[in-house]
Design a protein around this motif. Structure first.
Motif, mmCIF file in Angstrom:
data_model
loop_
_atom_site.group_PDB
_atom_site.id
_atom_site.type_symbol
_atom_site.label_atom_id
_atom_site.label_comp_id
_atom_site.label_asym_id
_atom_site.label_seq_id
_atom_site.Cartn_x
_atom_site.Cartn_y
_atom_site.Cartn_z
ATOM 1 N N ALA A 44 0.770 -1.094 0.028
ATOM 2 C CA ALA A 44 -0.007 -0.186 -0.008
ATOM 3 C C ALA A 44 0.843 1.287 0.001
ATOM 4 N N GLU A 45 2.073 1.395 0.719
ATOM 5 C CA GLU A 45 2.890 2.394 0.930
ATOM 6 C C GLU A 45 3.588 2.548 -0.656
ATOM 7 N N VAL A 46 3.892 1.534 -1.249
ATOM 8 C CA VAL A 46 4.655 1.438 -2.636
ATOM 9 C C VAL A 46 3.704 2.307 -3.491
ATOM 10 N N ALA A 83 -4.634 7.668 -13.254
ATOM 11 C CA ALA A 83 -5.811 7.069 -13.023
ATOM 12 C C ALA A 83 -5.747 5.537 -12.918
ATOM 13 N N ARG A 84 -4.872 5.005 -13.891
ATOM 14 C CA ARG A 84 -4.543 3.566 -13.634
ATOM 15 C C ARG A 84 -3.948 3.331 -12.394
ATOM 16 N N VAL A 85 -2.897 3.855 -11.996
ATOM 17 C CA VAL A 85 -2.113 3.472 -10.919
ATOM 18 C C VAL A 85 -2.994 3.753 -9.682
ATOM 19 N N GLY A 86 -4.172 4.801 -9.624
ATOM 20 C CA GLY A 86 -5.269 4.971 -8.837
ATOM 21 C C GLY A 86 -6.228 3.722 -8.589
ATOM 22 N N GLU A 87 -6.245 3.066 -9.526
ATOM 23 C CA GLU A 87 -7.241 1.770 -9.432
ATOM 24 C C GLU A 87 -6.321 0.747 -8.744
ATOM 25 N N VAL A 88 -5.053 0.584 -8.992
ATOM 26 C CA VAL A 88 -4.084 -0.301 -8.263
ATOM 27 C C VAL A 88 -4.174 0.091 -6.868
ATOM 28 N N ARG A 89 -4.067 1.345 -6.451
ATOM 29 C CA ARG A 89 -4.099 1.689 -5.250
ATOM 30 C C ARG A 89 -5.198 1.324 -4.409
ATOM 31 N N GLN A 104 -5.193 -1.126 -1.198
ATOM 32 C CA GLN A 104 -5.405 -0.467 0.049
ATOM 33 C C GLN A 104 -6.426 -1.118 0.592
ATOM 34 N N ASP A 105 -7.296 -1.732 -0.130
ATOM 35 C CA ASP A 105 -8.542 -2.539 0.460
ATOM 36 C C ASP A 105 -8.067 -3.845 1.040
ATOM 37 N N LEU A 106 -6.880 -4.395 0.249
ATOM 38 C CA LEU A 106 -6.529 -5.721 0.925
ATOM 39 C C LEU A 106 -5.615 -5.359 2.199
ATOM 40 N N ALA A 107 -5.155 -4.052 2.508
ATOM 41 C CA ALA A 107 -4.223 -3.707 3.665
ATOM 42 C C ALA A 107 -5.391 -3.208 4.767
ATOM 43 N N LEU A 115 5.672 -4.852 -7.862
ATOM 44 C CA LEU A 115 4.494 -4.835 -7.314
ATOM 45 C C LEU A 115 3.495 -5.835 -8.001
ATOM 46 N N GLY A 116 3.473 -5.886 -9.389
ATOM 47 C CA GLY A 116 2.572 -7.013 -9.997
ATOM 48 C C GLY A 116 2.903 -8.326 -9.793
ATOM 49 N N THR A 117 4.397 -8.513 -9.532
ATOM 50 C CA THR A 117 4.863 -10.127 -9.188
ATOM 51 C C THR A 117 4.595 -10.224 -7.794
ATOM 52 N N SER A 118 4.474 -9.211 -6.952
ATOM 53 C CA SER A 118 4.137 -9.663 -5.391
ATOM 54 C C SER A 118 2.873 -9.742 -5.453
ATOM 55 N N LEU A 119 1.930 -9.232 -6.083
ATOM 56 C CA LEU A 119 0.283 -9.289 -5.828
ATOM 57 C C LEU A 119 -0.089 -10.554 -6.843
ATOM 58 N N THR A 120 0.596 -11.076 -7.725
ATOM 59 C CA THR A 120 0.082 -12.260 -8.428
ATOM 60 C C THR A 120 0.573 -13.570 -7.956
ATOM 61 N N ASP A 121 1.442 -13.454 -7.067
ATOM 62 C CA ASP A 121 2.357 -14.742 -6.180
ATOM 63 C C ASP A 121 1.208 -15.610 -5.909
#
Length: 493
Positions: free
Chosen positions: A245-247, A289-295, A299-302, A367-373
């Motif tokens: 979330a911080e990243v 906008a696209r990074v905002g969607e990822v954020r 943040q929901d997951l955190a 970040l993508g690698t971490s989230l899709t692990d």
């Protein structure tokens, strides 16, 4: 041995103010019990900091008393004392841990208090510019308290609505919870009104007395290099949900404030104005906008059980955001293009900002690698937050109404659970969309002649990226390094 905190008094206060404003953006994720647990200690820290600020009436040799009472803060504390007593009568409130966001702001205030006490010149009557700097610091603190009170109002209102929804007849204990939330909301509204009156009375004029050092020309480039190193290091290891979330939060701030800097460069004729307006700016807005969607997803997951935040990552994120804000902000708003142009070399800064785009690709890749692990698990409450938001936009995705995606028992116990495949696909799609937008933005920036500086990577991550910054003056309410033990007379009060 931990590294020395090099933030100035002004940076500590600004960081706290910005943190409180971020709470309002994510109001639906606020936990009213955590906020009310932390608010009284935040108010006490504010009293301690304001109590040691330079003020009229000091005489040579007197110095500062340990705490000088502030009548306005005293009225605010009377409200938080009532809130604390109410909290003590409700087990579901009293058992909650303090909000980490409010606790971090409290710690900033206490650190700022220590800096003022350590570097105040007790032998001299405070000069008018020092008094003005102190008034600006007090106004900033009052604004922070005002925003934090509004966050509690929103959290209490949202929580009461959640508890009131559903069946027409609620159990008596649920009604008592709703009643307690109403009382908390009323107290927070009183706090907001009192703080708001003080902000309206003092903030516009007091903020003009803020002391600012000229920014270090290399600070932005160095901090962005250090940030990339720390972000990728954190994500490639055992990153917690809080780390992710911080990243994405810091990366979004870098992109947004970088766009502002490029806009000023275009306004001043340093880069191609038409090319920026027609190509670069639209592509950067799309990236944001696209990074905002990822954020939002991260943040929901955190939301709950996010684990600790990596200290080195947090320090690098703080530094890179402050390096940007010292250029683009005045008070609580954006500085004018003319002011920003006076603060920095726009040609060099434009190159640094353009070079941040390929750096963002590397960070988002990690970040993508971490989230899709495939081994990724997340707190059930946070996962349910994300599923609720996705389904609000796309409709229910349940295979059967009798088989929820997150088991009620997992939610009740706050267990760690793996996200469903369709949620993983949504996350992967959002990260991929951010990649595509970044690719377009890089192409656009190159087409108008931006970039060209070798990507800054000469940062090991050892020690503070602030180490080369010049010392601050006065209270350092503007930007600049806080005075260290070997910097006698830096805070010229």
């Amino acid at each position: 041995m931990s590294e020395r905190d090099a933030r100035s008094v002004g940076e500590l206060l600004l960081e706290g103010d910005l943190a409180m404003r971020r709470l309002l953006v994510d109001a639906e994720r606020l936990d009213v019990a955590e906020l009310t647990a932390a608010l009284p200690s935040l108010l006490r820290a504010a009293e301690e900091f304001v109590g040691v600020l330079p003020r009229r009436g000091s005489a040579p040799g007197q110095g500062l008393p340990s705490i000088a009472p502030d009548p306005s803060l005293g009225r605010l504390r009377a409200v938080t004392d009532r809130m604390e007593r109410l909290r003590g009568t409700r087990e579901w409130l009293s058992s909650a841990p303090p909000s980490p966001q409010l606790s971090a702001v409290r710690d900033n205030l206490l650190r700022a208090r220590d800096l003022v006490v350590e570097h105040h010149h007790a032998q001299a009557v405070p000069r008018p510019d020092v008094l003005a700097d102190g008034a600006a610091a007090r106004a900033r603190v009052m604004h922070t308290l005002y925003v934090s009170a509004h966050a509690v109002v929103l959290a209490a209102r949202h929580s009461a609505l959640d508890r009131s929804a559903g069946a027409r007849r609620r159990p008596a204990w649920r009604d008592r919870e709703v009643g307690a939330l109403g009382a908390i909301q009323h107290l927070a509204e009183s706090l907001e009104q009192l703080a708001g009156e003080e902000v309206r009375r003092t903030f516009p004029s007091a903020s003009r007395g803020e002391w600012r050092e000229l920014p270090n020309p290399s600070r932005l480039r160095e901090s962005m290099g250090a940030w990339e190193v720390e972000a990728r290091r954190s994500l490639s290891g055992n990153a917690t949900p809080a780390d992710r979330a911080e990243v994405v939060r810091v990366q979004g701030a870098i992109l947004a404030m970088g766009r502002v800097l490029l806009g000023v460069a275009a306004h001043q004729g340093v880069i191609d104005r038409d090319g920026f307006r027609d190509l670069v700016e639209p592509s950067l807005l799309e990236v944001e906008a696209r990074v905002g969607e990822v954020r939002g997803m991260v943040q929901d997951l955190a939301t709950r059980g996010s684990g600790g935040l990596d200290h080195r990552l947090a320090r690098a994120g703080s530094e890179v955001v402050l390096a940007h804000t010292e250029l683009v902000l005045d008070g609580t708003g954006a500085a004018s293009p003319a002011v920003i142009a006076r603060r920095t070399d726009l040609r060099a800064i434009s190159s640094d900002v353009a070079d941040a785009l390929p750096a963002a690709v590397g960070v988002l890749s990690e970040l993508g690698t971490s989230l899709t692990d495939p081994a990724l698990v997340t707190n059930a409450v946070g996962l349910q937050h994300l599923i609720n938001r996705l389904e609000r936009g796309q409709g229910p995705r349940l295979e059967s109404p009798m088989t929820p995606w997150v088991a009620p028992r997992d939610l009740a116990l706050g267990r760690s659970v793996p996200p469903p495949d369709w949620v993983r696909a949504e996350i992967d799609g959002a990260v991929e969309a951010a990649f595509r937008a970044l690719s377009v933005a890089i192409t656009a920036s190159t087409s108008v002649g931006l970039g060209g500086r070798e990507h800054f990577r000469d940062v090991t991550g050892e020690g503070s990226p602030s180490a080369l910054r010049p010392p601050a003056g006065r209270l350092g309410l503007g930007q600049g390094r806080s005075p260290g033990p070997a910097d006698p007379g830096v805070a010229r009060m």
